[in-house]
Scaffold this active site. Structure first.
Site, PDB file in Angstrom:
ATOM      1  N   TYR A  94      -0.500   4.570  12.887  1.00 36.21           N
ATOM      2  CA  TYR A  94      -1.858   5.109  12.741  1.00 36.21           C
ATOM      3  C   TYR A  94      -2.790   4.531  13.812  1.00 36.21           C
ATOM      4  O   TYR A  94      -2.328   3.892  14.762  1.00 36.21           O
ATOM      5  CB  TYR A  94      -2.349   4.895  11.302  1.00 36.21           C
ATOM      6  N   PRO A 118       0.832  -1.206   0.000  1.00 37.66           N
ATOM      7  CA  PRO A 118       0.000   0.000   0.000  1.00 37.66           C
ATOM      8  C   PRO A 118       0.864   1.253   0.000  1.00 37.66           C
ATOM      9  O   PRO A 118       1.822   1.348   0.760  1.00 37.66           O
ATOM     10  CB  PRO A 118      -0.799  -0.114   1.307  1.00 37.66           C
ATOM     11  N   GLY A 163       7.262  -1.911  -2.008  1.00 38.88           N
ATOM     12  CA  GLY A 163       6.718  -0.563  -2.053  1.00 38.88           C
ATOM     13  C   GLY A 163       7.359   0.254  -3.159  1.00 38.88           C
ATOM     14  O   GLY A 163       6.917   0.240  -4.316  1.00 38.88           O
ATOM     15  N   GLN A 197      -6.814  -0.898   1.193  1.00 40.02           N
ATOM     16  CA  GLN A 197      -6.329  -0.703   2.561  1.00 40.02           C
ATOM     17  C   GLN A 197      -7.185   0.346   3.263  1.00 40.02           C
ATOM     18  O   GLN A 197      -7.308   1.477   2.792  1.00 40.02           O
ATOM     19  CB  GLN A 197      -4.859  -0.251   2.590  1.00 40.02           C
ATOM     20  N   HIS A 199      -5.440  -1.387   8.274  1.00 39.06           N
ATOM     21  CA  HIS A 199      -4.102  -0.839   8.509  1.00 39.06           C
ATOM     22  C   HIS A 199      -3.845  -0.762  10.010  1.00 39.06           C
ATOM     23  O   HIS A 199      -4.342   0.128  10.692  1.00 39.06           O
ATOM     24  CB  HIS A 199      -4.008   0.549   7.881  1.00 39.06           C
ATOM     25  N   ASN A 252       7.795  -0.541  15.028  1.00 40.41           N
ATOM     26  CA  ASN A 252       8.045   0.553  14.082  1.00 40.41           C
ATOM     27  C   ASN A 252       7.823   1.891  14.787  1.00 40.41           C
ATOM     28  O   ASN A 252       6.720   2.166  15.268  1.00 40.41           O
ATOM     29  CB  ASN A 252       7.082   0.400  12.898  1.00 40.41           C
TER      30      ASN A 252
HETATM   31  C1  LIG Z   1       5.119   6.808  -1.236  1.00 42.32           C
HETATM   32  C2  LIG Z   1       4.829   5.815  -0.158  1.00 42.32           C
HETATM   33  C3  LIG Z   1       3.581   5.812   0.450  1.00 42.32           C
HETATM   34  C4  LIG Z   1       3.271   4.869   1.428  1.00 42.32           C
HETATM   35  N1  LIG Z   1       1.995   4.827   1.952  1.00 42.32           N
HETATM   36  C5  LIG Z   1       1.629   3.786   2.734  1.00 42.32           C
HETATM   37  C6  LIG Z   1       0.253   3.586   3.072  1.00 42.32           C
HETATM   38  O1  LIG Z   1      -0.664   4.311   2.666  1.00 42.32           O
HETATM   39  N2  LIG Z   1      -0.056   2.527   3.861  1.00 42.32           N
HETATM   40  C7  LIG Z   1       0.909   1.656   4.331  1.00 42.32           C
HETATM   41  O2  LIG Z   1       0.591   0.714   5.044  1.00 42.32           O
HETATM   42  N3  LIG Z   1       2.217   1.830   4.010  1.00 42.32           N
HETATM   43  C8  LIG Z   1       2.592   2.835   3.204  1.00 42.32           C
HETATM   44  N4  LIG Z   1       3.904   2.951   2.789  1.00 42.32           N
HETATM   45  C9  LIG Z   1       4.890   1.935   3.218  1.00 42.32           C
HETATM   46  C10 LIG Z   1       5.049   0.844   2.160  1.00 42.32           C
HETATM   47  O3  LIG Z   1       3.875   0.063   2.089  1.00 42.32           O
HETATM   48  C11 LIG Z   1       6.250  -0.071   2.480  1.00 42.32           C
HETATM   49  O4  LIG Z   1       6.061  -0.679   3.724  1.00 42.32           O
HETATM   50  C12 LIG Z   1       7.562   0.710   2.500  1.00 42.32           C
HETATM   51  O5  LIG Z   1       7.718   1.468   1.324  1.00 42.32           O
HETATM   52  C13 LIG Z   1       8.775  -0.240   2.637  1.00 42.32           C
HETATM   53  O6  LIG Z   1       8.803  -1.180   1.579  1.00 42.32           O
HETATM   54  P1  LIG Z   1       9.858  -1.043   0.372  1.00 42.32           P
HETATM   55  O7  LIG Z   1      11.219  -1.176   0.993  1.00 42.32           O
HETATM   56  O8  LIG Z   1       9.552  -2.174  -0.548  1.00 42.32           O
HETATM   57  O9  LIG Z   1       9.632   0.305  -0.259  1.00 42.32           O
HETATM   58  C14 LIG Z   1       4.249   3.915   1.839  1.00 42.32           C
HETATM   59  C15 LIG Z   1       5.514   3.951   1.235  1.00 42.32           C
HETATM   60  C16 LIG Z   1       5.808   4.859   0.236  1.00 42.32           C
HETATM   61  C17 LIG Z   1       7.157   4.809  -0.433  1.00 42.32           C
END
Ligand SMILES: Cc1cc2nc3c(=O)[nH]c(=O)nc-3n(C[C@H](O)[C@H](O)[C@H](O)COP(=O)(O)O)c2cc1C
Length: 356
Positions: free
Chosen positions: A180, A23, A313, A99, A175, A232
């Protein structure tokens, strides 16, 4: 040996592979209706080769909105707009969960379209500042939800989950991560309650459990997932000893049987392995990586059985055909942080696929 490119059964839903689009909030739901736009239809449709897409955080109610231009799932207009997204993904052979994100105390009256004061488990303001239209502002002290408020908030999530099914989603993800509302109930520094919704590990986990139970009762446990991020620190969360809280949570979840647990790994791998052992549904892992987004290095976590599925992500944001690129070993487009939140099609729908 099972690989990330093998299909998987998610509570009766056959997924083409084990790569999940994590997400990601993109803050592009412009307009008073806070609905996904035609650009969102293209964005998600481009990424339908994921085994599963999980949408950006979507507020279940106006009170749950903590950031500008995030889409909701609480109006007929939003349901109709999301229907175009789910149709595009399904037509391209993909699967998509919404989500449900209630940001709780991570918000500000000037960001809320209705000027609402944020709510939380307890009246504890997070340290730090939030970006608003008037620049960075201190967080405000949130209003602690009373018993009625908690019931109403759960009911809002249930209504949004039903709307998600109406909009054609394959399910919803609650979520419970990243600081949050649900996480604010789970963590001891943001939940100071002494009633049945706080106190010990079970008490602090009760909001998460009751929320997942209510959503599962409404749309089916097989259509319900939960995201958690033990330890976290995002959003000024402090969980010095997350293990007992999350082991108690998974114990309670086992009685409900949600389709999946989406674990954002912030604590140590030992807790990941312990949660995997104790959770009988599908485990989606967003692996802990330091200083880089998760990438091809993590694929072995499927092969060695650490997780059933992997979520990506930033790399999925920048690579619409990520499963194919992972399989080929790259190359990968580089995510542009400047266009993560808000803006136009640049950094949204213009990342090229391998074929151009
Ligand atoms: C631009 C952006 C927006 C994000 N928004 C959310 C979100 O709305 N909900 C959520 O659970 N995590 C959110 N995340 C966290 C990602 O889901 C993910 O856990 C995080 O980017 C780490 O994974 P990665 O190393 O593959 O990028 C966001 C991450 C990024 C980069």
């Amino acid at each position: 040996m099972t690989t990330a490119f093998d299909p998987i059964d998610l509570a009766g839903l056959r997924l083409a592979n084990r790569i999940v689009m994590a997400p990601m909030t993109r803050s592009r739901a412009y307009g008073p209706g806070l609905s996904p736009t035609e650009a969102a239809v293209a964005y998600y449709g481009q990424r339908a080769s994921a085994g599963l897409i999980i949408t950006e955080g979507t507020q279940p109610s106006p009170a749950g909105q903590g950031y500008p231009d995030t889409p909701g799932l609480h109006s007929a207009e939003q349901v109709a707009a999301w229907r175009k997204v789910t149709d595009a993904v399904h037509t391209a052979g993909g699967r998509i969960f919404a989500q449900l994100m209630h940001t709780g105390r991570i918000g500000h009256p000037s960001v809320s379209p209705h000027g609402l004061v944020p709510v939380s488990a307890s009246p504890v303001a997070p340290q730090g500042r939030i970006y608003t239209a008037d620049g960075p502002r201190e967080y405000v002290v949130p209003v602690a939800l009373d018993e009625d408020g908690i019931r109403r908030t759960i009911a809002d999530h249930v209504a949004a989950a039903r709307n998600a099914i109406r909009a054609g989603f394959d399910g919803v993800e609650v979520h419970g991560a990243n600081g949050y509302l649900v996480h604010q109930f789970l963590a001891p520094n943001s939940n100071l309650r002494t009633d049945a919704w706080g106190g010990d590990h079970e008490g602090r986990g009760r909001f998460a459990v009751e929320l997942v139970r209510a959503v599962a009762d409404a749309i089916g446990a097989d259509r319900t997932g939960l995201r958690i991020s033990p330890g976290n620190p995002l959003g000024d969360i402090d969980e010095p000893d997350p293990d007992p809280t999350y082991l108690a949570l998974v114990r309670a979840l086992e009685e409900i049987g949600p389709a999946y647990l989406h674990l954002t790994e912030s604590a140590d791998r030992a807790l990941t392995l312990e949660l995997r052992k104790r959770f009988s549904g599908v485990l989606i892992l967003n692996a802990r990586t330091v200083g880089r987004p998760s990438g091809p290095e993590e694929l072995t976590l499927i092969e060695d059985g650490t997780a059933d599925m992997l979520s990506y992500g930033a790399l999925f944001l920048a690579n619409p055909d990520l499963p194919r690129r992972l399989r080929a070993g790259g190359p990968f487009n580089t995510p542009d942080r400047a266009t993560f939140y808000g803006g136009d099609e640049r950094g949204y729908t213009d990342y090229p696929a391998l074929d151009g």
